[in-house]
Scaffold this motif. Structure first.
Motif, PDB file in Angstrom:
ATOM      1  N   VAL A   3       0.882  -1.175   0.000  1.00 44.81           N
ATOM      2  CA  VAL A   3       0.000   0.000   0.000  1.00 44.81           C
ATOM      3  C   VAL A   3       0.914   1.217   0.000  1.00 44.81           C
ATOM      4  CG1 VAL A   3      -1.759   1.311   1.232  1.00 44.81           C
ATOM      5  CG2 VAL A   3      -1.818  -1.200   1.281  1.00 44.81           C
ATOM      6  N   ALA A   4       0.809   2.018  -1.021  1.00 44.56           N
ATOM      7  CA  ALA A   4       1.644   3.209  -1.112  1.00 44.56           C
ATOM      8  C   ALA A   4       1.314   4.134   0.044  1.00 44.56           C
ATOM      9  CB  ALA A   4       1.407   3.917  -2.448  1.00 44.56           C
ATOM     10  N   VAL A   5       2.337   4.590   0.763  1.00 40.09           N
ATOM     11  CA  VAL A   5       2.114   5.452   1.917  1.00 40.09           C
ATOM     12  C   VAL A   5       1.945   6.910   1.496  1.00 40.09           C
ATOM     13  CG1 VAL A   5       3.075   6.234   4.103  1.00 40.09           C
ATOM     14  CG2 VAL A   5       3.334   3.858   3.430  1.00 40.09           C
ATOM     15  N   ALA A   6       2.646   7.333   0.480  1.00 40.81           N
ATOM     16  CA  ALA A   6       2.552   8.726   0.039  1.00 40.81           C
ATOM     17  C   ALA A   6       2.170   8.747  -1.445  1.00 40.81           C
ATOM     18  CB  ALA A   6       3.882   9.434   0.241  1.00 40.81           C
ATOM     19  N   TRP A   7       1.174   9.528  -1.769  1.00 37.05           N
ATOM     20  CA  TRP A   7       0.778   9.691  -3.159  1.00 37.05           C
ATOM     21  C   TRP A   7      -0.024  10.961  -3.319  1.00 37.05           C
ATOM     22  CZ3 TRP A   7      -1.512   5.187  -0.761  1.00 37.05           C
ATOM     23  CH2 TRP A   7      -2.826   5.368  -0.375  1.00 37.05           C
ATOM     24  N   CYS A  60      -8.003  -8.808  13.008  1.00 40.72           N
ATOM     25  CA  CYS A  60      -8.829  -9.499  14.013  1.00 40.72           C
ATOM     26  C   CYS A  60     -10.165  -9.982  13.454  1.00 40.72           C
ATOM     27  CB  CYS A  60      -9.101  -8.587  15.206  1.00 40.72           C
ATOM     28  SG  CYS A  60      -7.641  -8.207  16.159  1.00 40.72           S
ATOM     29  N   CYS A  61     -10.871  -9.089  12.729  1.00 40.26           N
ATOM     30  CA  CYS A  61     -12.235  -9.440  12.301  1.00 40.26           C
ATOM     31  C   CYS A  61     -12.440  -9.379  10.782  1.00 40.26           C
ATOM     32  CB  CYS A  61     -13.249  -8.530  12.995  1.00 40.26           C
ATOM     33  SG  CYS A  61     -13.260  -6.821  12.400  1.00 40.26           S
ATOM     34  N   ALA A  62     -11.420  -9.013  10.037  1.00 38.22           N
ATOM     35  CA  ALA A  62     -11.448  -8.927   8.572  1.00 38.22           C
ATOM     36  C   ALA A  62     -12.361  -7.817   8.035  1.00 38.22           C
ATOM     37  CB  ALA A  62     -11.811 -10.269   7.936  1.00 38.22           C
ATOM     38  N   SER A  63     -12.790  -6.901   8.902  1.00 41.04           N
ATOM     39  CA  SER A  63     -13.535  -5.735   8.419  1.00 41.04           C
ATOM     40  C   SER A  63     -12.574  -4.792   7.715  1.00 41.04           C
ATOM     41  CB  SER A  63     -14.184  -4.995   9.591  1.00 41.04           C
ATOM     42  OG  SER A  63     -15.165  -5.785  10.191  1.00 41.04           O
ATOM     43  N   ARG A  64     -13.121  -3.839   7.007  1.00 39.54           N
ATOM     44  CA  ARG A  64     -12.251  -2.886   6.325  1.00 39.54           C
ATOM     45  C   ARG A  64     -11.473  -2.060   7.349  1.00 39.54           C
ATOM     46  NH1 ARG A  64     -14.315   2.258   6.072  1.00 39.54           N
ATOM     47  NH2 ARG A  64     -16.475   2.416   6.780  1.00 39.54           N
ATOM     48  N   GLY A  65     -10.303  -1.606   6.936  1.00 39.73           N
ATOM     49  CA  GLY A  65      -9.491  -0.759   7.788  1.00 39.73           C
ATOM     50  C   GLY A  65      -9.778   0.703   7.512  1.00 39.73           C
ATOM     51  N   LYS A  82      -6.515  -3.791  -5.075  1.00 39.67           N
ATOM     52  CA  LYS A  82      -5.453  -4.558  -4.403  1.00 39.67           C
ATOM     53  C   LYS A  82      -5.058  -3.900  -3.079  1.00 39.67           C
ATOM     54  CE  LYS A  82      -3.476  -6.576  -8.556  1.00 39.67           C
ATOM     55  NZ  LYS A  82      -2.323  -6.668  -9.442  1.00 39.67           N
ATOM     56  N   GLU A  83      -4.978  -2.562  -3.068  1.00 35.93           N
ATOM     57  CA  GLU A  83      -4.633  -1.850  -1.832  1.00 35.93           C
ATOM     58  C   GLU A  83      -5.742  -1.978  -0.796  1.00 35.93           C
ATOM     59  OE1 GLU A  83      -1.803   1.734  -3.415  1.00 35.93           O
ATOM     60  OE2 GLU A  83      -3.919   1.772  -3.967  1.00 35.93           O
ATOM     61  N   ARG A  84      -6.984  -1.863  -1.244  1.00 33.18           N
ATOM     62  CA  ARG A  84      -8.114  -2.021  -0.313  1.00 33.18           C
ATOM     63  C   ARG A  84      -8.124  -3.413   0.306  1.00 33.18           C
ATOM     64  NH1 ARG A  84     -11.098   1.400  -3.732  1.00 33.18           N
ATOM     65  NH2 ARG A  84     -11.866   3.194  -2.570  1.00 33.18           N
ATOM     66  N   ALA A  85      -7.799  -4.425  -0.488  1.00 26.32           N
ATOM     67  CA  ALA A  85      -7.791  -5.806   0.015  1.00 26.32           C
ATOM     68  C   ALA A  85      -6.737  -5.997   1.103  1.00 26.32           C
ATOM     69  CB  ALA A  85      -7.553  -6.781  -1.136  1.00 26.32           C
ATOM     70  N   LEU A  86      -5.669  -5.206   1.073  1.00 27.29           N
ATOM     71  CA  LEU A  86      -4.622  -5.310   2.094  1.00 27.29           C
ATOM     72  C   LEU A  86      -4.990  -4.579   3.387  1.00 27.29           C
ATOM     73  CD1 LEU A  86      -1.501  -4.718  -0.174  1.00 27.29           C
ATOM     74  CD2 LEU A  86      -2.222  -6.884   0.860  1.00 27.29           C
ATOM     75  N   LEU A  87      -5.878  -3.608   3.285  1.00 21.17           N
ATOM     76  CA  LEU A  87      -6.247  -2.792   4.441  1.00 21.17           C
ATOM     77  C   LEU A  87      -7.485  -3.351   5.137  1.00 21.17           C
ATOM     78  CD1 LEU A  87      -5.594   0.729   2.918  1.00 21.17           C
ATOM     79  CD2 LEU A  87      -4.287  -0.403   4.730  1.00 21.17           C
ATOM     80  N   VAL A  88      -7.321  -4.538   5.716  1.00 19.50           N
ATOM     81  CA  VAL A  88      -8.400  -5.171   6.467  1.00 19.50           C
ATOM     82  C   VAL A  88      -7.914  -5.459   7.882  1.00 19.50           C
ATOM     83  CG1 VAL A  88      -9.517  -6.191   4.448  1.00 19.50           C
ATOM     84  CG2 VAL A  88      -7.794  -7.485   5.691  1.00 19.50           C
ATOM     85  N   CYS A  89      -8.836  -5.459   8.805  1.00 20.99           N
ATOM     86  CA  CYS A  89      -8.517  -5.704  10.208  1.00 20.99           C
ATOM     87  C   CYS A  89      -8.031  -7.142  10.387  1.00 20.99           C
ATOM     88  CB  CYS A  89      -9.754  -5.455  11.071  1.00 20.99           C
ATOM     89  SG  CYS A  89      -9.514  -5.866  12.802  1.00 20.99           S
TER      90      CYS A  89
END
Length: 154
Positions: free
Chosen positions: A22-26, A44-49, A35-42
């Motif tokens: 996930v690109a930190v700066a853009w 613990c519970c797999a909810s979105r981050g 693909k970035e959204r799929a990486l940003l999940v909790c």
């Protein structure tokens, strides 16, 4: 730069580093890809981050933002360094006000003057050093370490 995220459903107070991939700066106009959204999940519970930032309808707490322990650290500190902030949020404002009230040294490192720089400059033990944090923070640390070495040796 946002480098941490947490559960959007608040299943816990845990905070996680932004995953590799996930690109930190853009550019601000750029949207997250699938693909970035799929990486940003909790984890613990797999909810979105969600970004670990304080939004306008939220308040600082101890679990996520270390509110009380931060203010307690100011009480024990001899020096408060404030770097790269406009002074528009509550916790940093309380930290600077508390340090000033306690007579602590306050050094503000910021690209532009702020309410914090005014407080620091009004304090007998304060200073405002204008510049980008990327330059002023390392230079300040270097100066503090050199001063500490002279104190220990001399």
């Amino acid at each position: 730069q946002i480098d941490r995220f947490r559960c959007a459903n608040e299943c816990s107070a845990d905070v996680y580093p932004i995953p590799d991939g996930v690109a930190v700066a853009w550019d601000k106009a750029r949207k997250l890809g699938d693909k970035e959204r799929a990486l940003l999940v909790c984890p613990c519970c797999a909810s979105r981050g969600r970004p670990h930032v304080l939004w306008f309808d939220e308040s600082y707490d101890e679990a996520r933002y270390r509110f009380s322990s931060t203010l307690a650290a100011v009480d024990r500190a001899e020096l408060l360094i404030v770097a790269g902030t406009s002074g528009a949020t509550n916790l940093p404002h309380q930290m600077v006000q508390r340090a000033a009230h306690l007579g602590r040294a306050i050094v503000v490192l910021n690209a532009d003057p702020s309410p914090f720089s005014q407080i620091a400059e009004a304090s007998p033990r304060g200073a405002f050093w204008q510049g980008l944090a990327a330059q002023t923070v390392p230079a300040t640390l270097e100066m503090l370490l050199a001063n500490r070495a002279r104190t220990v040796v001399g």
